[in-house]
Design a protein around this motif. Structure first.
Motif, PDB file in Angstrom:
ATOM      1  N   LEU A  41       0.520  -1.378   0.143  1.00 50.86           N
ATOM      2  CA  LEU A  41      -0.264  -0.427   0.028  1.00 50.86           C
ATOM      3  C   LEU A  41       0.557   1.559  -0.040  1.00 50.86           C
ATOM      4  O   LEU A  41       0.789   2.160  -0.679  1.00 50.86           O
ATOM      5  CB  LEU A  41      -0.955  -0.020   1.324  1.00 50.86           C
ATOM      6  N   VAL A  42       1.882   1.761   1.099  1.00 49.24           N
ATOM      7  CA  VAL A  42       2.765   2.300   0.771  1.00 49.24           C
ATOM      8  C   VAL A  42       3.525   2.487  -0.847  1.00 49.24           C
ATOM      9  O   VAL A  42       3.490   4.086  -1.253  1.00 49.24           O
ATOM     10  CB  VAL A  42       4.182   2.415   1.925  1.00 49.24           C
ATOM     11  N   SER A  43       4.158   1.573  -1.290  1.00 45.28           N
ATOM     12  CA  SER A  43       4.303   1.609  -2.435  1.00 45.28           C
ATOM     13  C   SER A  43       3.782   2.084  -3.177  1.00 45.28           C
ATOM     14  O   SER A  43       3.994   3.001  -4.544  1.00 45.28           O
ATOM     15  CB  SER A  43       4.878   0.265  -3.224  1.00 45.28           C
ATOM     16  N   GLN A  44       2.415   2.151  -3.599  1.00 44.61           N
ATOM     17  CA  GLN A  44       1.014   2.335  -4.396  1.00 44.61           C
ATOM     18  C   GLN A  44       1.059   4.117  -3.950  1.00 44.61           C
ATOM     19  O   GLN A  44       1.094   4.433  -5.269  1.00 44.61           O
ATOM     20  CB  GLN A  44      -0.237   1.339  -4.288  1.00 44.61           C
ATOM     21  N   LEU A  45       1.093   3.943  -2.564  1.00 44.77           N
ATOM     22  CA  LEU A  45       0.732   5.261  -2.631  1.00 44.77           C
ATOM     23  C   LEU A  45       2.033   6.100  -2.819  1.00 44.77           C
ATOM     24  O   LEU A  45       1.694   7.565  -2.861  1.00 44.77           O
ATOM     25  CB  LEU A  45       0.267   5.341  -0.648  1.00 44.77           C
ATOM     26  N   GLU A  46       2.872   5.626  -2.728  1.00 48.47           N
ATOM     27  CA  GLU A  46       4.047   6.458  -3.293  1.00 48.47           C
ATOM     28  C   GLU A  46       4.172   6.619  -4.715  1.00 48.47           C
ATOM     29  O   GLU A  46       4.620   7.716  -4.917  1.00 48.47           O
ATOM     30  CB  GLU A  46       6.056   5.710  -2.774  1.00 48.47           C
ATOM     31  N   GLY A  65       6.475  14.578  -2.568  1.00 48.19           N
ATOM     32  CA  GLY A  65       8.067  14.019  -1.757  1.00 48.19           C
ATOM     33  C   GLY A  65       9.225  13.757  -2.278  1.00 48.19           C
ATOM     34  O   GLY A  65       8.922  14.028  -3.742  1.00 48.19           O
ATOM     35  N   GLY A  66      10.090  13.741  -1.357  1.00 46.39           N
ATOM     36  CA  GLY A  66      11.256  13.594  -1.576  1.00 46.39           C
ATOM     37  C   GLY A  66      11.777  12.418  -2.181  1.00 46.39           C
ATOM     38  O   GLY A  66      10.608  10.969  -2.231  1.00 46.39           O
ATOM     39  N   ILE A  67      12.240  12.080  -3.083  1.00 48.34           N
ATOM     40  CA  ILE A  67      13.012  10.976  -3.779  1.00 48.34           C
ATOM     41  C   ILE A  67      13.983   9.968  -3.698  1.00 48.34           C
ATOM     42  O   ILE A  67      15.056  11.465  -4.030  1.00 48.34           O
ATOM     43  CB  ILE A  67      12.741  10.665  -5.605  1.00 48.34           C
ATOM     44  N   ASP A  68      14.341   9.379  -2.626  1.00 44.81           N
ATOM     45  CA  ASP A  68      16.367   8.529  -3.017  1.00 44.81           C
ATOM     46  C   ASP A  68      15.807   7.149  -3.637  1.00 44.81           C
ATOM     47  O   ASP A  68      14.690   6.678  -4.176  1.00 44.81           O
ATOM     48  CB  ASP A  68      15.815   7.803  -1.359  1.00 44.81           C
ATOM     49  N   SER A  69      17.357   6.888  -3.444  1.00 44.34           N
ATOM     50  CA  SER A  69      17.222   5.785  -4.564  1.00 44.34           C
ATOM     51  C   SER A  69      16.305   4.053  -4.308  1.00 44.34           C
ATOM     52  O   SER A  69      16.659   3.951  -5.111  1.00 44.34           O
ATOM     53  CB  SER A  69      19.135   5.061  -4.186  1.00 44.34           C
ATOM     54  N   ILE A  90       3.053   9.776 -18.004  1.00 46.77           N
ATOM     55  CA  ILE A  90       3.211  11.707 -17.969  1.00 46.77           C
ATOM     56  C   ILE A  90       3.383  10.887 -16.570  1.00 46.77           C
ATOM     57  O   ILE A  90       2.758  10.802 -15.458  1.00 46.77           O
ATOM     58  CB  ILE A  90       1.874  12.082 -18.410  1.00 46.77           C
ATOM     59  N   ILE A  91       4.913  11.276 -16.084  1.00 44.50           N
ATOM     60  CA  ILE A  91       5.446  12.011 -14.916  1.00 44.50           C
ATOM     61  C   ILE A  91       5.266  12.948 -14.196  1.00 44.50           C
ATOM     62  O   ILE A  91       5.914  14.016 -14.997  1.00 44.50           O
ATOM     63  CB  ILE A  91       6.737  10.925 -15.360  1.00 44.50           C
ATOM     64  N   ASP A  92       4.706  13.533 -13.522  1.00 44.35           N
ATOM     65  CA  ASP A  92       4.795  14.614 -13.460  1.00 44.35           C
ATOM     66  C   ASP A  92       5.448  14.773 -11.595  1.00 44.35           C
ATOM     67  O   ASP A  92       4.864  14.371 -11.138  1.00 44.35           O
ATOM     68  CB  ASP A  92       3.543  15.110 -13.467  1.00 44.35           C
ATOM     69  N   VAL A  93       6.364  16.212 -12.234  1.00 42.88           N
ATOM     70  CA  VAL A  93       7.327  15.658 -10.661  1.00 42.88           C
ATOM     71  C   VAL A  93       6.789  17.447  -9.950  1.00 42.88           C
ATOM     72  O   VAL A  93       7.378  17.766  -9.009  1.00 42.88           O
ATOM     73  CB  VAL A  93       8.412  15.923 -11.616  1.00 42.88           C
ATOM     74  N   ASP A 100      17.575  16.666  -7.836  1.00 40.11           N
ATOM     75  CA  ASP A 100      19.253  16.866  -7.965  1.00 40.11           C
ATOM     76  C   ASP A 100      19.834  16.337  -9.078  1.00 40.11           C
ATOM     77  O   ASP A 100      18.873  15.206  -9.668  1.00 40.11           O
ATOM     78  CB  ASP A 100      20.256  16.738  -6.346  1.00 40.11           C
ATOM     79  N   THR A 101      21.236  15.898  -8.758  1.00 40.37           N
ATOM     80  CA  THR A 101      21.589  14.422  -9.365  1.00 40.37           C
ATOM     81  C   THR A 101      21.380  13.583  -9.999  1.00 40.37           C
ATOM     82  O   THR A 101      20.869  12.974 -10.704  1.00 40.37           O
ATOM     83  CB  THR A 101      23.097  14.977  -9.330  1.00 40.37           C
ATOM     84  N   ALA A 102      20.972  13.367  -8.655  1.00 40.92           N
ATOM     85  CA  ALA A 102      20.313  11.264  -7.978  1.00 40.92           C
ATOM     86  C   ALA A 102      19.052  11.188  -8.903  1.00 40.92           C
ATOM     87  O   ALA A 102      18.518  10.430  -9.256  1.00 40.92           O
ATOM     88  CB  ALA A 102      20.852  11.413  -6.224  1.00 40.92           C
ATOM     89  N   VAL A 103      18.322  12.129  -8.266  1.00 41.72           N
ATOM     90  CA  VAL A 103      16.503  12.244  -8.668  1.00 41.72           C
ATOM     91  C   VAL A 103      16.899  12.250 -10.295  1.00 41.72           C
ATOM     92  O   VAL A 103      16.282  11.504 -10.936  1.00 41.72           O
ATOM     93  CB  VAL A 103      15.942  13.587  -8.236  1.00 41.72           C
ATOM     94  N   ALA A 104      17.874  13.118 -10.971  1.00 45.40           N
ATOM     95  CA  ALA A 104      17.551  12.964 -12.240  1.00 45.40           C
ATOM     96  C   ALA A 104      18.147  12.107 -13.565  1.00 45.40           C
ATOM     97  O   ALA A 104      17.154  11.467 -14.154  1.00 45.40           O
ATOM     98  CB  ALA A 104      18.493  14.270 -12.575  1.00 45.40           C
ATOM     99  N   ASN A 105      19.427  11.582 -12.655  1.00 44.35           N
ATOM    100  CA  ASN A 105      19.895  10.427 -12.991  1.00 44.35           C
ATOM    101  C   ASN A 105      18.557   8.896 -12.693  1.00 44.35           C
ATOM    102  O   ASN A 105      18.704   8.662 -13.757  1.00 44.35           O
ATOM    103  CB  ASN A 105      21.259  10.313 -11.972  1.00 44.35           C
ATOM    104  N   ALA A 106      18.021   9.149 -11.491  1.00 43.18           N
ATOM    105  CA  ALA A 106      16.845   8.254 -11.163  1.00 43.18           C
ATOM    106  C   ALA A 106      16.388   8.088 -12.431  1.00 43.18           C
ATOM    107  O   ALA A 106      15.063   7.568 -12.506  1.00 43.18           O
ATOM    108  CB  ALA A 106      16.454   7.893 -10.069  1.00 43.18           C
ATOM    109  N   LEU A 107      15.183   9.047 -12.507  1.00 39.40           N
ATOM    110  CA  LEU A 107      14.379   9.570 -13.856  1.00 39.40           C
ATOM    111  C   LEU A 107      14.707   9.636 -15.512  1.00 39.40           C
ATOM    112  O   LEU A 107      14.011   8.577 -16.074  1.00 39.40           O
ATOM    113  CB  LEU A 107      13.843  11.327 -13.982  1.00 39.40           C
TER     114      LEU A 107
END
Length: 335
Positions: A199-204, A221-225, A248-251, A258-265
């Protein structure tokens, strides 16, 4: 096969009833003295009645049988014929009664025999008044009583051991049930935790179908690895299962990219394209765009739109153009 005290007493009394009956009939056939025949049949009757009473549940039948036989032997048999038969009631009492009854029957028999002998021959001529004979008989009674006492002690110890073993078995079963219950509860708890994690994964990473073949994934919210990996996994799963053509990914709800988030996207977009899915990134604010420019992130691989509505409109126009081109191409072929 295990035989308990009750079964043993029932078998012995029933067996003695049958044996003495047959013995009495044999004595009658061979012409033995009438007194012997009568006493044998009386003993058979005593054992028969005792067996019937014991079968009906009367525990006193064992004492009744041993006492009756002892009285028959003590009062009935001639004094000059008192041989090994004298100890038959004692042996039988050892087998089916207790220590007190063994001692009581032994003393009662010697008292009756001594009284009969004194009345017939006088005190000084009585065989049972002789110190040696009397002492020998009392020693035999004591030995029979000691044997019964040892049997009682062994039986009590065996019952105690059986009770301890049964208690240990019940304790083991209770522990096993407790462990099994704990295992089931832990399994249910793990299942609930897994459901909560899902459920948390779906909400995230919420995903909404906004058109045929179009999926909107608003990130908040924030995005980590860790979360970036879950976003990628969930979007790949949804695209594969639902045959999605556009994501459609809405950010707009991501406070910092940052760099990590951009690379992840970027990695997410590449993975989705491998499934043949088109990806559009929306919701990039001016501040985020400035930040991405300063940190030198190359977003040439990303298709960007100002809002999900614009991305959807582009998609619809593209689909309309494709359909129109296919229709025109078909008309040319017909011409």
């Amino acid at each position: 096969m295990k035989i308990d005290q009750r079964q043993l007493a029932f078998v012995l009394m029933g067996g003695m009833a049958g044996y003495t009956l047959i013995r009495g009939l044999v004595n009658l056939i061979v012409g033995d003295p009438l007194l012997t025949i009568i006493l044998t049949l009386i003993v058979s009757a005593i054992f028969s009645v005792a067996t019937w009473l014991y079968w009906r549940g009367w525990e006193g039948a064992r004492a009744f049988a041993t006492t009756g036989v002892a009285l028959v032997v003590a009062f009935g048999l001639p004094l000059d014929e008192q041989t090994i038969v004298l100890f038959t009631p004692l042996a039988f009492a050892v087998a089916i009664t207790n220590t007190q009854w063994v001692a009581g029957i032994g003393l009662a028999m010697i008292g009756i025999l001594l009284g009969r002998d004194v009345l017939n021959d006088g005190l000084f001529n009585s065989v049972y008044a002789d110190i040696g004979v009397l002492a020998s008989y009392l020693v035999q009674v004591a030995a029979f009583a000691a044997a019964r006492f040892a049997l009682d002690g062994a039986r009590v110890e065996a019952e105690q051991n059986a009770a301890r073993a049964e208690a240990a078995r019940r304790e083991i079963e209770e522990r096993a049930r407790a462990i099994e219950q704990q295992r089931v509860e832990l399994q249910e708890q793990n299942q609930r935790q897994q459901e909560l994690l899902e459920l948390v994964s779906q909400l995230e990473t919420p995903a909404v179908r906004i058109a045929d073949g179009v999926l909107l994934a608003p990130l908040v919210g924030g995005i980590d690895s860790r979360r970036a990996g879950k976003i990628t996994s969930r979007l790949l799963e949804l695209v594969y299962e639902r045959r999605v053509n556009l994501v459609i990914i809405d950010v707009a709800g991501v406070p910092v990219i940052d760099t990590a988030v951009a690379n992840a996207l970027t990695q997410t977009v590449r993975a989705l394209r491998l499934l043949g899915c088109r990806v559009t990134l929306t919701g990039i604010s001016s501040q985020v765009a400035l930040t991405l420019t300063h940190i030198g992130i190359e977003l040439s691989e990303l298709e960007v739109a100002a809002s999900p509505q614009e991305a959807l409109q582009r998609w619809m126009e593209t689909q309309t153009s494709v359909i129109r081109n296919r229709r025109n191409g078909g008309d040319e072929l017909l011409n």
